[in-house]
Design an enzyme around this catalytic site. Structure first.
Site, PDB file in Angstrom:
ATOM      1  N   ARG A  63      66.883  58.761  59.831  1.00 14.25           N
ATOM      2  CA  ARG A  63      67.495  58.074  58.897  1.00 14.25           C
ATOM      3  C   ARG A  63      68.760  59.439  57.656  1.00 14.25           C
ATOM      4  NH1 ARG A  63      66.711  54.311  61.175  1.00 14.25           N
ATOM      5  NH2 ARG A  63      65.991  52.737  60.631  1.00 14.25           N
ATOM      6  N   HIS A  84      74.736  55.882  64.931  1.00 13.27           N
ATOM      7  CA  HIS A  84      73.344  55.293  64.397  1.00 13.27           C
ATOM      8  C   HIS A  84      73.228  54.328  66.332  1.00 13.27           C
ATOM      9  CE1 HIS A  84      70.066  54.008  61.527  1.00 13.27           C
ATOM     10  NE2 HIS A  84      69.540  54.350  63.182  1.00 13.27           N
ATOM     11  N   GLU A 129      75.563  55.128  55.169  1.00 17.74           N
ATOM     12  CA  GLU A 129      76.359  54.478  56.444  1.00 17.74           C
ATOM     13  C   GLU A 129      77.517  52.891  56.377  1.00 17.74           C
ATOM     14  OE1 GLU A 129      73.483  54.292  59.675  1.00 17.74           O
ATOM     15  OE2 GLU A 129      72.615  55.881  59.170  1.00 17.74           O
TER      16      GLU A 129
HETATM   17  C1  DGY Z   1      65.482  52.043  64.470  1.00 21.45           C
HETATM   18  O1  DGY Z   1      65.030  51.647  64.817  1.00 21.45           O
HETATM   19  O2  DGY Z   1      64.993  52.268  62.921  1.00 21.45           O
HETATM   20  C2  DGY Z   1      67.278  53.070  64.748  1.00 21.45           C
HETATM   21  O3  DGY Z   1      67.438  53.654  63.735  1.00 21.45           O
HETATM   22  C3  DGY Z   1      67.435  52.024  65.523  1.00 21.45           C
HETATM   23  O4  DGY Z   1      67.298  51.887  66.584  1.00 21.45           O
END
Ligand code: DGY
Length: 331
Positions: free
Chosen positions: A240, A288, A269
């Site tokens: 993240r 992402h 983001e």
């Molecule tokens: C998640 O699933 O948490 C990822 O960051 C994106 O697929």
């Protein structure tokens, strides 16, 4: 009018998963590629029984607090769910589904790709060629850093962290990890060594972040931590964005405090257009997409539909982020 439960989905997911969902529910899909506004969610929620969300939808206490008595389930198409106020959902008896497991290898593949691309300057080299600057072979043209045989520091030895450790074996890397909990079984099985965070940062040639986001790890990688890394080190983040302080990362990359970074996530983001970090050549950045293989996204869509259908039928969710909801009298 039908008696089918009503579901709102904040994006198109996958045609076959959508069809499966539509057999059992009256479904409205948000047709845009950008998330619905909070106002839209506030308008939709009082009339629906199930909500399918993406990690870019802020599902806070205002959205799922009072005024959604008919909402029986939320199913997030992601493994992480830090965009959802789990406490409020649980208090209101709403189970929240997510998609653990299916994206582990896909995400680790991508973290590995970022690590390799940043170390070997793949994107920069590609840009040089496309820009008409293919330099004749020369001893120091676009030299990067070896990966094979180096030390990899893994932050968070969960499913994806372990998948990284397995990949590292093929590159004869020494693997050290930091986590809040030591995992002696994994240490033996994967030949990884536990290290306190500070020591990991000073020893690692590559540092790859694989933590769930929580307020405790907000900007864990701040100026101090980045300054403990080697000046040649490569930082990889597919977890993240908010785990890394973006200003500190910009400074560390610009000043050469660290060698390079490969990041798939950012705070915020999407990254604002014209952000100065985008000018840096020692940064590889993607929007992402670490779990974005066609196969994995299909599996995530089906798991999400399984979760929502279970919730609509009053059954426990097969992949539940807040199982404590079933202990509550309100469930
Ligand atoms: C998640 O699933 O948490 C990822 O960051 C994106 O697929």
């Amino acid at each position: 009018m039908t008696n089918k439960p009503r579901v709102f989905v904040t994006r198109r997911i996958h045609p076959e998963a959508e069809a499966k969902l539509a057999e059992a529910a009256d479904v409205e899909f948000w047709q845009e590629s950008t998330p619905p506004s909070k106002q839209t969610l506030l308008e939709k929620l009082p009339a629906i029984n199930g909500l399918i969300t993406m990690l870019s939808d802020p599902i806070d206490a205002e959205v799922i607090g009072a005024g959604v008595p008919d909402l029986k389930v939320i199913a997030q198409m992601a493994v992480g769910y830090d965009n959802i106020d789990i406490t409020t959902a649980t208090t209101n008896g709403i189970p929240v589904g997510h998609t653990p497991g299916v994206l582990t290898e896909t995400t680790a593949d991508f973290a590995w790709a970022l690590m390799m691309a940043a170390a070997r300057r793949v994107i920069e080299a590609d840009n040089e060629v496309r820009g008409g600057r293919w330099q004749p072979w020369g001893p120091d043209v676009l030299t990067g850093m070896d990966v094979y045989g180096k030390t990899l520091g893994i932050i968070g030895l969960g499913r994806i962290g372990k998948a990284m450790a397995r990949r590292a074996r093929g590159f004869s890397m020494q693997v050290i990890y930091f986590d809040n909990h030591r995992d002696p079984e994994a240490e033996a099985e994967l030949d990884v060594e536990y290290s306190p965070l500070g020591e990991l940062l000073t020893r690692s040639d590559f540092v790859s972040i694989h933590l769930y986001y929580s307020p405790e790890v907000h900007h864990l990688f701040n100026r101090d931590r980045l300054s403990q890394m080697k000046s040649t080190a490569v930082l990889v983040n597919t977890a993240r964005g908010a785990i890394v302080d973006p200003d500190a990362l910009f400074e560390a990359l610009q000043s050469g405090q660290i060698g390079a970074a490969g990041i798939d996530v950012f705070d915020p983001e999407p990254i604002p257009a014209g952000h100065p970090i985008l000018k840096l050549k020692n940064l590889v950045i993607t929007p992402h997409i670490a779990s974005a293989s066609k196969e994995t996204r299909q599996k995530m869509a089906f798991m999400t539909v399984e979760n929502i259908l279970a919730g609509l039928n009053g059954q426990p969710l097969p992949y539940c982020a807040n199982p404590q909801v079933y202990d509550s009298d309100r469930s």
